[in-house]
Design an enzyme around this catalytic site. Structure first.
Site, PDB file in Angstrom:
ATOM      1  N   ASP A  39       0.824  -1.222   0.000  1.00 46.62           N
ATOM      2  CA  ASP A  39       0.000   0.000   0.000  1.00 46.62           C
ATOM      3  C   ASP A  39       0.854   1.265   0.000  1.00 46.62           C
ATOM      4  OD1 ASP A  39      -2.256  -1.502   0.152  1.00 46.62           O
ATOM      5  OD2 ASP A  39      -2.712  -1.079   2.228  1.00 46.62           O
ATOM      6  N   CYS A  95     -22.772 -10.662  -1.158  1.00 47.64           N
ATOM      7  CA  CYS A  95     -22.083  -9.427  -0.760  1.00 47.64           C
ATOM      8  C   CYS A  95     -22.876  -8.192  -1.171  1.00 47.64           C
ATOM      9  CB  CYS A  95     -20.672  -9.396  -1.344  1.00 47.64           C
ATOM     10  SG  CYS A  95     -20.584  -9.495  -3.152  1.00 47.64           S
ATOM     11  N   CYS A 124     -19.122  -7.526   3.608  1.00 53.90           N
ATOM     12  CA  CYS A 124     -19.114  -8.233   2.323  1.00 53.90           C
ATOM     13  C   CYS A 124     -18.251  -9.501   2.369  1.00 53.90           C
ATOM     14  CB  CYS A 124     -18.675  -7.317   1.181  1.00 53.90           C
ATOM     15  SG  CYS A 124     -16.999  -6.672   1.324  1.00 53.90           S
ATOM     16  N   CYS A 150     -19.619 -13.814   2.525  1.00 53.41           N
ATOM     17  CA  CYS A 150     -19.159 -14.559   1.347  1.00 53.41           C
ATOM     18  C   CYS A 150     -19.030 -16.048   1.664  1.00 53.41           C
ATOM     19  CB  CYS A 150     -17.812 -14.013   0.871  1.00 53.41           C
ATOM     20  SG  CYS A 150     -17.137 -14.911  -0.540  1.00 53.41           S
TER      21      CYS A 150
END
Length: 310
Positions: free
Chosen positions: A131, A191, A241, A245
């Site tokens: 990141d 989701c 989400c 799943c």
């Protein structure tokens, strides 16, 4: 065994020894398919106030502009799924932020891997990314065969779901390249149906400006009133989400001691969080990713959750 093959096996073997879940490799080249998608997403303003997403468009799509002479993108996954859970009567914190900030943990592992490559193979130029630069990590991981991009826009694998970090080494060494895997989302819309703020506006497209993770972490201004009653008690990040799943039923707890949460974090109730002092914040979130939103940001989020019935 030819050099490319032996180097590839050597890198993957060391990655496993360092604790990475899996390692995949792809050719460092322009991401042709992702370019129009990224441009459309930005033009629609789905990045909200994350203006840095507009910068370095060419570098996001072409690793050779980040590392001169680069030949390969080595993608790595590191599991963060915790065995511990928070008090059920608490405001919620995304699982990835339970322990030490992943930037520190993964960067050290990546530096070890790069050092090992140079020791075993010779002079290899490259950079480690967590990141820390405009790298489309999910796209590279998918290209490297580590999973497919799910309808919630996270990387998914049939073996372990999606609770893992993605990181890269971009190096000027030619290796054997992996191939992408097929999409296994099928007709499932779990989701999309479960997202509290309806941020997944269509399969594979997330309006980042509506995502709870964005609202509680990236957004520096006040959270818009339109989201009152829709935040599902999330004070930092959101796992909805991923939690719904079906592939995440295969998630297994990580084995990284640094990702273990501070004991106080697990036991704190809503009342504790509402009265949390800066001293407690510093103690519980020492070296944590939660420091990104700062004490003031967390207090803002908690105050907003308290107003949900206004």
């Amino acid at each position: 065994m030819n050099p490319k093959s032996s180097y590839t096996q050597l890198i993957k073997s060391e990655a496993k020894r360092l604790g990475f879940l899996s390692c995949g490799i792809s050719k460092a080249e322009f991401l042709e398919q992702e370019a129009p998608r990224l441009e459309h997403w930005l033009k629609k303003g789905m990045h909200g106030e994350m203006h840095y997403m507009e910068n370095h468009f060419d570098k996001r799509l072409d690793p050779t502009k980040l590392v001169e002479g680069s030949k390969s993108v080595v993608s790595l996954l590191l599991n963060y799924y915790p065995s511990e859970t928070q008090n059920t009567q608490s405001y919620k914190l995304s699982k990835y932020a339970f322990g030490t900030d992943y930037h520190f943990v993964i960067k050290e592992k990546l530096n070890h891997l790069l050092h090992y490559i140079r020791e075993e193979i010779g002079e290899v130029d490259g950079r480690a990314f967590v990141d820390s630069a405009p790298v489309m990590d999910k796209a590279w991981a998918a290209r490297s065969g580590l999973g497919w991009i799910g309808k919630h826009s996270n990387l998914l694998t049939r073996q372990v779901g999606s609770f893992y970090f993605i990181a890269e080494l971009i190096i000027d060494l030619e290796l054997e390249y992996d191939t992408p895997v097929t999409d296994h989302c099928g007709a499932c819309t779990a989701c999309i149906d479960a997202c509290p703020t309806e941020a997944i506006i269509q399969p594979y497209v997330v309006d980042g400006s509506k995502c709870i993770s964005y609202l509680t972490i990236e957004l520096k201004d006040n959270i818009p009133s339109e989201f009152k009653g829709k935040m599902d008690d999330w004070m930092f990040g959101c796992d909805v989400c991923q939690d719904v799943c079906p592939w995440n039923r295969f998630s297994t707890p990580h084995a990284e001691p640094l990702f273990s949460p501070h004991p106080e974090l697990l036991s704190m109730s809503k009342e504790d969080w509402e009265e949390v002092t800066e001293e407690t914040f510093r103690k519980v979130f020492k070296k944590s990713a939660v420091k990104r939103t700062k004490y003031s940001g967390l207090k803002r989020n908690i105050a907003y959750l308290n107003k949900r019935d206004d």
